[in-house]
Design a protein around this motif. Structure first.
Motif, PDB file in Angstrom:
ATOM      1  N   ARG A 103       0.658  -1.180   0.021  1.00  0.00           N
ATOM      2  CA  ARG A 103      -0.079  -0.013  -0.033  1.00  0.00           C
ATOM      3  C   ARG A 103       0.896   1.227   0.054  1.00  0.00           C
ATOM      4  NH1 ARG A 103      -3.315  -1.708   4.337  1.00  0.00           N
ATOM      5  NH2 ARG A 103      -4.571  -2.656   2.750  1.00  0.00           N
ATOM      6  N   VAL A 104       1.979   1.181   0.925  1.00  0.00           N
ATOM      7  CA  VAL A 104       2.854   2.274   1.062  1.00  0.00           C
ATOM      8  C   VAL A 104       3.694   2.438  -0.350  1.00  0.00           C
ATOM      9  CG1 VAL A 104       4.751   3.371   2.386  1.00  0.00           C
ATOM     10  CG2 VAL A 104       2.893   2.283   3.446  1.00  0.00           C
ATOM     11  N   ILE A 105       4.125   1.273  -0.831  1.00  0.00           N
ATOM     12  CA  ILE A 105       5.107   1.521  -2.072  1.00  0.00           C
ATOM     13  C   ILE A 105       4.372   1.934  -3.247  1.00  0.00           C
ATOM     14  CG2 ILE A 105       6.483   0.085  -3.608  1.00  0.00           C
ATOM     15  CD1 ILE A 105       7.116  -1.799  -1.339  1.00  0.00           C
ATOM     16  N   ALA A 106       3.022   1.447  -3.443  1.00  0.00           N
ATOM     17  CA  ALA A 106       2.202   1.963  -4.378  1.00  0.00           C
ATOM     18  C   ALA A 106       1.999   3.490  -4.273  1.00  0.00           C
ATOM     19  CB  ALA A 106       0.687   1.124  -4.399  1.00  0.00           C
ATOM     20  N   GLU A 115       3.149   6.203  -7.176  1.00  0.00           N
ATOM     21  CA  GLU A 115       2.198   7.277  -7.829  1.00  0.00           C
ATOM     22  C   GLU A 115       2.911   8.894  -7.237  1.00  0.00           C
ATOM     23  OE1 GLU A 115      -0.494   7.254  -9.504  1.00  0.00           O
ATOM     24  OE2 GLU A 115      -0.953   4.954  -9.094  1.00  0.00           O
ATOM     25  N   LYS A 116       3.388   8.998  -6.147  1.00  0.00           N
ATOM     26  CA  LYS A 116       3.757  10.468  -5.614  1.00  0.00           C
ATOM     27  C   LYS A 116       5.279  10.711  -6.064  1.00  0.00           C
ATOM     28  CE  LYS A 116       1.756  12.838  -3.935  1.00  0.00           C
ATOM     29  NZ  LYS A 116       0.437  13.526  -4.499  1.00  0.00           N
ATOM     30  N   GLU A 117       5.914   9.863  -6.968  1.00  0.00           N
ATOM     31  CA  GLU A 117       7.203   9.781  -7.158  1.00  0.00           C
ATOM     32  C   GLU A 117       8.378  10.047  -6.293  1.00  0.00           C
ATOM     33  OE1 GLU A 117       7.025  12.819 -10.277  1.00  0.00           O
ATOM     34  OE2 GLU A 117       5.290  11.843 -11.227  1.00  0.00           O
ATOM     35  N   ILE A 118       8.217   9.251  -5.185  1.00  0.00           N
ATOM     36  CA  ILE A 118       9.009   9.175  -3.995  1.00  0.00           C
ATOM     37  C   ILE A 118       9.996   8.172  -3.971  1.00  0.00           C
ATOM     38  CG2 ILE A 118       8.961   9.130  -1.477  1.00  0.00           C
ATOM     39  CD1 ILE A 118       6.045  10.545  -1.624  1.00  0.00           C
ATOM     40  N   ASP A 166      14.995  11.398  10.385  1.00  0.00           N
ATOM     41  CA  ASP A 166      14.617  10.904  11.767  1.00  0.00           C
ATOM     42  C   ASP A 166      13.367  10.540  12.007  1.00  0.00           C
ATOM     43  OD1 ASP A 166      14.244  13.356  11.929  1.00  0.00           O
ATOM     44  OD2 ASP A 166      15.577  14.422  13.328  1.00  0.00           O
ATOM     45  N   TYR A 167      12.394  10.875  10.974  1.00  0.00           N
ATOM     46  CA  TYR A 167      10.933  10.614  11.390  1.00  0.00           C
ATOM     47  C   TYR A 167      10.596   9.255  11.147  1.00  0.00           C
ATOM     48  CZ  TYR A 167       6.160  11.828  10.690  1.00  0.00           C
ATOM     49  OH  TYR A 167       4.401  11.830  10.960  1.00  0.00           O
ATOM     50  N   THR A 168       9.916   8.896  12.173  1.00  0.00           N
ATOM     51  CA  THR A 168       9.532   7.116  12.012  1.00  0.00           C
ATOM     52  C   THR A 168       8.012   7.107  12.049  1.00  0.00           C
ATOM     53  OG1 THR A 168      11.585   6.569  12.832  1.00  0.00           O
ATOM     54  CG2 THR A 168       9.683   4.926  13.086  1.00  0.00           C
ATOM     55  N   LEU A 169       7.243   6.672  11.047  1.00  0.00           N
ATOM     56  CA  LEU A 169       5.813   6.148  11.147  1.00  0.00           C
ATOM     57  C   LEU A 169       5.307   4.857  10.768  1.00  0.00           C
ATOM     58  CD1 LEU A 169       3.520   8.554  11.473  1.00  0.00           C
ATOM     59  CD2 LEU A 169       3.554   8.769   8.970  1.00  0.00           C
ATOM     60  N   TYR A 170       4.518   4.494  11.525  1.00  0.00           N
ATOM     61  CA  TYR A 170       3.905   3.363  10.980  1.00  0.00           C
ATOM     62  C   TYR A 170       2.423   3.289  10.752  1.00  0.00           C
ATOM     63  CZ  TYR A 170       3.436   2.601  16.324  1.00  0.00           C
ATOM     64  OH  TYR A 170       3.140   2.858  17.684  1.00  0.00           O
ATOM     65  N   GLU A 171       1.707   2.323  10.571  1.00  0.00           N
ATOM     66  CA  GLU A 171       0.482   2.029  10.002  1.00  0.00           C
ATOM     67  C   GLU A 171       0.399   2.608   8.599  1.00  0.00           C
ATOM     68  OE1 GLU A 171      -2.529   0.909  11.010  1.00  0.00           O
ATOM     69  OE2 GLU A 171      -1.823   0.113  13.128  1.00  0.00           O
ATOM     70  N   SER A 172       0.065   1.738   7.695  1.00  0.00           N
ATOM     71  CA  SER A 172       0.266   1.685   6.177  1.00  0.00           C
ATOM     72  C   SER A 172      -0.650   2.933   5.915  1.00  0.00           C
ATOM     73  CB  SER A 172      -0.210   0.449   5.477  1.00  0.00           C
ATOM     74  OG  SER A 172      -1.276   0.225   5.667  1.00  0.00           O
ATOM     75  N   ARG A 173      -1.915   2.881   6.160  1.00  0.00           N
ATOM     76  CA  ARG A 173      -2.955   4.155   6.050  1.00  0.00           C
ATOM     77  C   ARG A 173      -2.357   5.611   6.524  1.00  0.00           C
ATOM     78  NH1 ARG A 173      -5.511  -0.316   7.181  1.00  0.00           N
ATOM     79  NH2 ARG A 173      -6.742  -1.726   5.660  1.00  0.00           N
ATOM     80  N   ALA A 174      -1.857   5.378   7.634  1.00  0.00           N
ATOM     81  CA  ALA A 174      -1.228   6.693   8.141  1.00  0.00           C
ATOM     82  C   ALA A 174      -0.099   7.184   7.136  1.00  0.00           C
ATOM     83  CB  ALA A 174      -0.812   6.565   9.482  1.00  0.00           C
ATOM     84  N   ILE A 175       0.656   6.431   6.850  1.00  0.00           N
ATOM     85  CA  ILE A 175       1.961   6.589   5.969  1.00  0.00           C
ATOM     86  C   ILE A 175       1.394   7.350   4.560  1.00  0.00           C
ATOM     87  CG2 ILE A 175       3.801   5.550   4.909  1.00  0.00           C
ATOM     88  CD1 ILE A 175       4.005   3.569   7.132  1.00  0.00           C
ATOM     89  N   ILE A 176       0.524   6.638   4.002  1.00  0.00           N
ATOM     90  CA  ILE A 176      -0.110   7.031   2.879  1.00  0.00           C
ATOM     91  C   ILE A 176      -0.793   8.357   3.002  1.00  0.00           C
ATOM     92  CG2 ILE A 176      -0.154   4.905   1.700  1.00  0.00           C
ATOM     93  CD1 ILE A 176      -3.031   4.743   1.916  1.00  0.00           C
ATOM     94  N   ARG A 177      -1.317   8.589   4.054  1.00  0.00           N
ATOM     95  CA  ARG A 177      -2.111  10.099   4.170  1.00  0.00           C
ATOM     96  C   ARG A 177      -0.966  10.880   4.334  1.00  0.00           C
ATOM     97  NH1 ARG A 177      -5.917   6.796   7.483  1.00  0.00           N
ATOM     98  NH2 ARG A 177      -8.016   7.208   6.838  1.00  0.00           N
ATOM     99  N   TYR A 178       0.132  10.714   5.102  1.00  0.00           N
ATOM    100  CA  TYR A 178       1.133  11.636   5.262  1.00  0.00           C
ATOM    101  C   TYR A 178       2.060  11.898   4.066  1.00  0.00           C
ATOM    102  CZ  TYR A 178       6.035  13.116   6.518  1.00  0.00           C
ATOM    103  OH  TYR A 178       6.931  13.809   6.636  1.00  0.00           O
ATOM    104  N   GLN A 184       2.973  17.021  -6.135  1.00  0.00           N
ATOM    105  CA  GLN A 184       4.036  16.135  -6.810  1.00  0.00           C
ATOM    106  C   GLN A 184       3.272  14.719  -7.077  1.00  0.00           C
ATOM    107  OE1 GLN A 184       7.881  15.671  -5.098  1.00  0.00           O
ATOM    108  NE2 GLN A 184       8.073  13.547  -5.550  1.00  0.00           N
ATOM    109  N   GLY A 185       3.474  14.151  -8.470  1.00  0.00           N
ATOM    110  CA  GLY A 185       2.626  12.960  -9.090  1.00  0.00           C
ATOM    111  C   GLY A 185       1.494  13.080  -8.762  1.00  0.00           C
TER     112      GLY A 185
END
Lengths: 215, 215
Positions: free
Chosen positions: A15-18, A22-25, A60-72, A80-81
Motif C-alpha cells: 500500500r505504501v510502495i504503490a 504514484e507520488k514519485e518518491i 529521523d522521522y519514523t511512522l507506522y500504520e500503512s494508511r497513516a503513512i500514505i496519508r502523510y 507532486q505526482g
C-alpha cells in the motif's frame, strides 16, 4: 533522503510502495522475514512496538500504520505526482470515508480468508469451512455496496483515483490470485470495471514486478 | 446550517459529537434505535449502506465512518475551536498513526468485550470466558505499548490533545464503567494520568451529560 520502508514482500507495505510510486518518491525496501520473527527483534519493536508491518524511516522521522503513512506522503507531496487526497475538503472527506470502509469492511474478511485458506492450507491445518463461508458472505455483502456505489461513480470517492482505491490493491490482489475467488469481482460488472482500472495502473504493475508477494 | 448526526446514544457517534463540541460546531442528534432495527430501514441504508452508525448530513453533504467525519470537520474548521490535527504535516502524520492504532489495536478487543460481556449478559447467553480472556490479554498488550509511549509524551501524538486521543473516549468509557475493568487503566501510571486528562475535558463531560449511553 531516500525513505526506508520495511517489509515490501507482504501485503500492507505494498500500500505504501504503490503510494510512493504514484507520488514519485524514492524509497528503499528493508526486508523483514515474518516467518523468522524478524518483526519481534528489539530493533524492530523499537520502530514498531506492535511488531506489525510496515514502518517507514525518513531521516529521523519514523511512522507506522500503512494508511497513516500514505496519508502523510499524499499530503506532504500534494503537488507532486498523482493527486490522491481529492481537490477539496469535501472530496477528501469522501476519500477518508472509503479508506475507512476499506479498513473496516473490505480488509477484515479478506485478511481472515488469507489466514484460513492460505496459511491453514500451508500449515496442514484443516481449514475452518464455516468461518471461510462466513467471510465470503461478509465480503459479498461489502462488494454489493461497492457495486452500487461504482454504478454511479468512476472511483470509490469520486471521479478521480485516490488513496481510497489504492488501498484496496494489496488484499484485492489475493482475491484474484492465490485465494481463487476472482469470480467475486467478475460477477459484479462495476466492481469488475473498477478493479481492472486500478490494478492496471503502472504503479501497481511496478509494485508486483519489483516486490513479488512472498505467498 | 446545523449538522445532523445519527445515533448519539451509541459509542461511535460520540466520537463525532466530542469533535463537534471541541470545534464549536452546532449539531442536532437524530435518534436511531438499533434494537428496533432503525439502522436497516431503506431511508437509513440510503444514507449509510452498511447500516452502521454514525452518519452525518450537512446540507446536501453526507458522510459516514466516525473517524472520517472527525478528520473532515477538524480540517474544515482548522482555525476554529481546538486544533485537533497537529500543527505540521509531521505532527498530523503521528495523529494519523495513533488514530489507526486506536481503530485497529485498541477498539477491536474492547468492542468484542462489550459484545461478549455486556450483550451476552443481557441476552442470557453464557459468556464465552475463553474469548473474554483473549480480549483482555490483547488489550493489556496494547495498553502496555501506550504506557511506554505516554511515559515520554503527554498525549499519544505529541504534546497536544488531538483526534488520536479523542477517538479513544467512546470505548475507553466502557472500560471504566459497565465493563468493570478500570484497573486496566489504573494499573498503568501514565495511561491513568492520560485517561484522567482526556476524560475530564469539558467536551467529553458534555457528551456524557447530553447524550447518555443507551447501555
Amino acid at each position: 533522503m531516500v525513505v526506508k520502508v520495511y517489509g515490501g514482500a507482504y501485503g500492507s507495505p505494498k500500500r505504501v510502495i504503490a503510494c510512493f510510486i504514484e507520488k514519485e518518491i524514492e524509497y528503499d525496501v528493508v526486508h523483514i522475514d515474518l516467518f523468522k520473527g524478524e518483526n519481534t527483534t528489539p530493533h524492530y519493536l523499537n520502530l514498531q512496538p506492535f511488531g506489525a508491518l510496515p514502518v517507514i524511516q525518513d531521516g529521523d522521522y519514523t511512522l507506522y500504520e500503512s494508511r497513516a503513512i500514505i496519508r502523510y506522503y499524499a499530503e506532504k507531496y500534494k503537488s507532486q505526482g498523482t493527486e490522491l487526497l481529492g481537490r477539496t475538503v469535501e472530496e477528501r472527506g469522501l476519500v477518508e470515508q472509503w479508506l475507512e470502509v476499506e479498513a473496516h469492511n473490505f480488509q477484515p474478511p479478506l485478511y481472515d480468508l488469507v489466514i484460513h485458506v492460505l496459511f491453514d492450507g500451508k500449515e496442514g491445518v484443516i481449514p475452518d469451512e464455516k468461518r471461510i463461508k462466513e467471510d465470503e458472505e461478509k465480503l459479498a455483502r461489502v462488494l454489493d455496496v461497492y457495486e452500487q456505489r461504482l454504478s454511479t461513480s468512476k472511483y470509490l470517492a469520486g471521479d478521480s483515483f485516490s488513496l481510497a482505491d489504492l488501498s484496496h490493491l494489496p488484499f484485492g490482489h489475493y482475491l484474484v490470485t492465490s485465494l481463487g475467488r476472482e469470480y467475486m469481482i467478475r460477477d459484479r460488472k462495476h466492481v469488475s470495471r473498477w478493479w481492472d482500472d486500478i490494478s492496471s495502473r503502472p504503479s501497481w504493475k511496478k509494485v508486483l514486478q519489483l516486490h513479488p508477494y512472498v505467498f
